[in-house]
Write a protein that holds these residues in place. Sequence first.
Motif, short mmCIF file in Angstrom:
data_model
loop_
_atom_site.label_atom_id
_atom_site.label_comp_id
_atom_site.label_asym_id
_atom_site.label_seq_id
_atom_site.Cartn_x
_atom_site.Cartn_y
_atom_site.Cartn_z
N ILE A 1 0.64 -1.40 0.25
CA ILE A 1 0.49 0.21 -0.03
C ILE A 1 1.04 1.60 0.27
O ILE A 1 0.48 2.60 -0.47
CB ILE A 1 -0.73 -0.15 1.36
CG1 ILE A 1 -0.63 0.06 2.39
CG2 ILE A 1 -2.24 -0.69 0.78
CD1 ILE A 1 -0.89 -0.05 3.51
N ASP A 2 2.07 1.01 -0.26
CA ASP A 2 3.55 2.18 0.05
C ASP A 2 3.63 2.11 -0.76
O ASP A 2 4.44 1.26 -1.99
CB ASP A 2 4.26 1.88 1.23
CG ASP A 2 3.21 2.25 2.61
OD1 ASP A 2 3.35 2.80 2.87
OD2 ASP A 2 3.26 0.60 3.29
N HIS A 3 3.41 3.93 -1.70
CA HIS A 3 4.03 3.03 -3.09
C HIS A 3 4.83 4.77 -3.83
O HIS A 3 5.31 5.97 -3.23
CB HIS A 3 2.93 3.45 -4.30
CG HIS A 3 1.34 2.66 -4.09
ND1 HIS A 3 2.27 0.88 -3.95
CD2 HIS A 3 0.75 2.74 -3.58
CE1 HIS A 3 1.29 0.61 -3.54
NE2 HIS A 3 0.00 1.36 -3.61
N LEU A 4 5.52 4.37 -4.93
CA LEU A 4 6.42 6.04 -5.27
C LEU A 4 5.74 5.73 -6.68
O LEU A 4 6.51 5.06 -7.62
CB LEU A 4 8.07 5.30 -4.85
CG LEU A 4 8.13 5.89 -3.27
CD1 LEU A 4 8.76 4.64 -3.05
CD2 LEU A 4 9.47 6.79 -3.03
N LEU A 5 5.64 6.85 -7.35
CA LEU A 5 4.97 7.34 -8.38
C LEU A 5 5.97 8.29 -8.61
O LEU A 5 6.17 9.28 -8.15
CB LEU A 5 3.98 7.40 -8.81
CG LEU A 5 2.52 6.54 -8.09
CD1 LEU A 5 1.40 7.33 -8.12
CD2 LEU A 5 2.45 5.77 -8.93
N LEU A 6 6.53 8.34 -10.26
CA LEU A 6 7.37 8.44 -10.95
C LEU A 6 6.81 9.95 -12.49
O LEU A 6 6.17 8.40 -13.07
CB LEU A 6 9.06 7.81 -11.75
CG LEU A 6 9.17 7.12 -10.42
CD1 LEU A 6 10.36 6.52 -10.69
CD2 LEU A 6 9.61 8.08 -9.08
N ASN A 7 6.71 10.89 -12.23
CA ASN A 7 6.76 10.99 -13.52
C ASN A 7 6.95 10.70 -14.50
O ASN A 7 8.43 9.63 -14.26
CB ASN A 7 6.72 12.11 -14.26
CG ASN A 7 7.55 13.52 -13.44
OD1 ASN A 7 9.19 12.83 -13.55
ND2 ASN A 7 7.97 14.76 -14.36
N PRO A 8 7.83 10.95 -16.24
CA PRO A 8 8.16 10.01 -17.37
C PRO A 8 9.30 11.04 -16.92
O PRO A 8 10.70 9.33 -17.38
CB PRO A 8 7.67 10.32 -18.49
CG PRO A 8 6.25 11.20 -17.80
CD PRO A 8 6.65 11.25 -16.93
N LEU A 9 10.24 11.69 -16.93
CA LEU A 9 11.69 11.91 -17.03
C LEU A 9 12.47 11.24 -15.14
O LEU A 9 13.29 11.04 -15.32
CB LEU A 9 11.67 13.36 -16.26
CG LEU A 9 10.87 14.57 -17.31
CD1 LEU A 9 11.36 16.24 -17.09
CD2 LEU A 9 12.50 14.22 -19.16
N ALA A 10 11.44 11.27 -14.61
CA ALA A 10 11.42 10.59 -13.00
C ALA A 10 12.40 9.30 -13.38
O ALA A 10 13.54 8.60 -13.18
CB ALA A 10 10.90 10.72 -11.74
N ALA A 11 11.42 8.41 -13.76
CA ALA A 11 11.26 6.36 -14.05
C ALA A 11 12.36 6.73 -15.66
O ALA A 11 13.23 5.71 -15.15
CB ALA A 11 10.01 6.83 -14.86
N ARG A 12 12.94 7.70 -16.27
CA ARG A 12 13.72 7.66 -17.37
C ARG A 12 15.29 7.36 -16.28
O ARG A 12 16.32 6.96 -16.67
CB ARG A 12 13.86 8.70 -18.28
CG ARG A 12 13.24 8.54 -19.26
CD ARG A 12 13.62 9.37 -20.22
NE ARG A 12 13.83 9.16 -20.96
CZ ARG A 12 14.74 10.29 -21.42
NH1 ARG A 12 14.32 11.85 -21.74
NH2 ARG A 12 16.08 10.19 -22.14
N ARG A 13 15.20 8.17 -15.12
CA ARG A 13 16.47 7.93 -14.11
C ARG A 13 16.08 7.22 -13.13
O ARG A 13 17.44 6.38 -12.10
CB ARG A 13 16.83 8.97 -13.44
CG ARG A 13 17.36 9.84 -14.65
CD ARG A 13 16.89 12.07 -13.96
NE ARG A 13 17.41 12.03 -12.86
CZ ARG A 13 17.52 13.57 -12.01
NH1 ARG A 13 16.97 13.86 -12.44
NH2 ARG A 13 17.84 13.23 -10.65
N LEU A 14 15.03 6.13 -12.84
CA LEU A 14 15.25 4.81 -11.69
C LEU A 14 16.30 3.83 -12.20
O LEU A 14 16.02 2.77 -13.44
CB LEU A 14 14.09 4.30 -12.30
CG LEU A 14 13.90 3.24 -11.15
CD1 LEU A 14 13.48 4.02 -10.07
CD2 LEU A 14 11.94 2.94 -11.21
N LYS A 15 17.00 3.48 -10.94
CA LYS A 15 17.96 2.55 -10.77
C LYS A 15 17.54 1.56 -10.03
O LYS A 15 17.73 0.51 -10.69
CB LYS A 15 19.65 3.42 -10.54
CG LYS A 15 19.73 4.45 -11.39
CD LYS A 15 21.85 5.18 -10.50
CE LYS A 15 21.98 3.81 -10.82
NZ LYS A 15 23.62 4.09 -9.66
#
Length: 272
Positions: free
Chosen positions: A217-231
């Motif tokens: 139930i605990d989430h982190l949502l990323l916009n596309p610019l953040a998602a491209r930096r997701l490691k």
Amino acid sequence: MKIATYNVNGVNARLPVLLRWLELAQPDVVCLQELKARDERFPEQAFHDLGYDAVWNGQKSWNGVAILSRVGEIHETRRGLPADPDRTQSRYIEAAVQGVLIACLYLPNGNPRPGPRFEYKLRWFERLEAHLGTLVSLDAPVVIAGDFNVMPTDIDVYVPDRWRDDALFAPEVRAAYARLLKQGWIDALRELHPGQHIYTFWKYWRRSFERDAGLRIDHLLLNPLAARRLKAAEVDRRPRGWDKTSDHAPVWIELSDKPVRARTRKDASSHR
């Protein structure tokens, strides 16, 4: 940048656990929920002693959200959702840290369902959806972190059939979460761990944690610019096994300084 979200279930009652985890995990930015403390009771000095600055939106006995940073000044941009008629419930705070816009939220539980609390949850979700729609296409990384009180799919809950009537698993609530993803938000844990049983919350009774009978139930949502930096994106289960701990575990992501993931069609369409 390592960004975490953690429902502490009482910031003062769980302070030793929280400080122990901060020293162990060394997150750069932390979003906290369920402070259950007035603004003047927030333990700012304890975090400062570990090198963290903080902004917070407190409330006596219930709710409350905060953002901690050890990597730069916190520029608060909003507290509370736009057009929210109930300013007595402290559930949302938003700030920029080192060029990343970070929102911390604690979405209403909504039980019992049906009833006024469930209707309040749906209205709050509608206001959240409207606001996040203005953030998803920003020309900057955006991270929405917190306790959403939503299990998005059957894979996010141990024995789904036991939860069909619960406000955290209601069709209306799951549909609202799905609409956020359709806006262009990326669920960080699911992006890197599709199809895997991952939980972030375990009840205190019936040895739920030991049996791994949990909920996500605990989430982190990323916009596309953040998602491209997701490691990386993980749940840190260690604190859930400690004494006098929260019933939640911290969830964290790591963002690189530069894009590390290919741009997708979803990315492109969200910027048209």
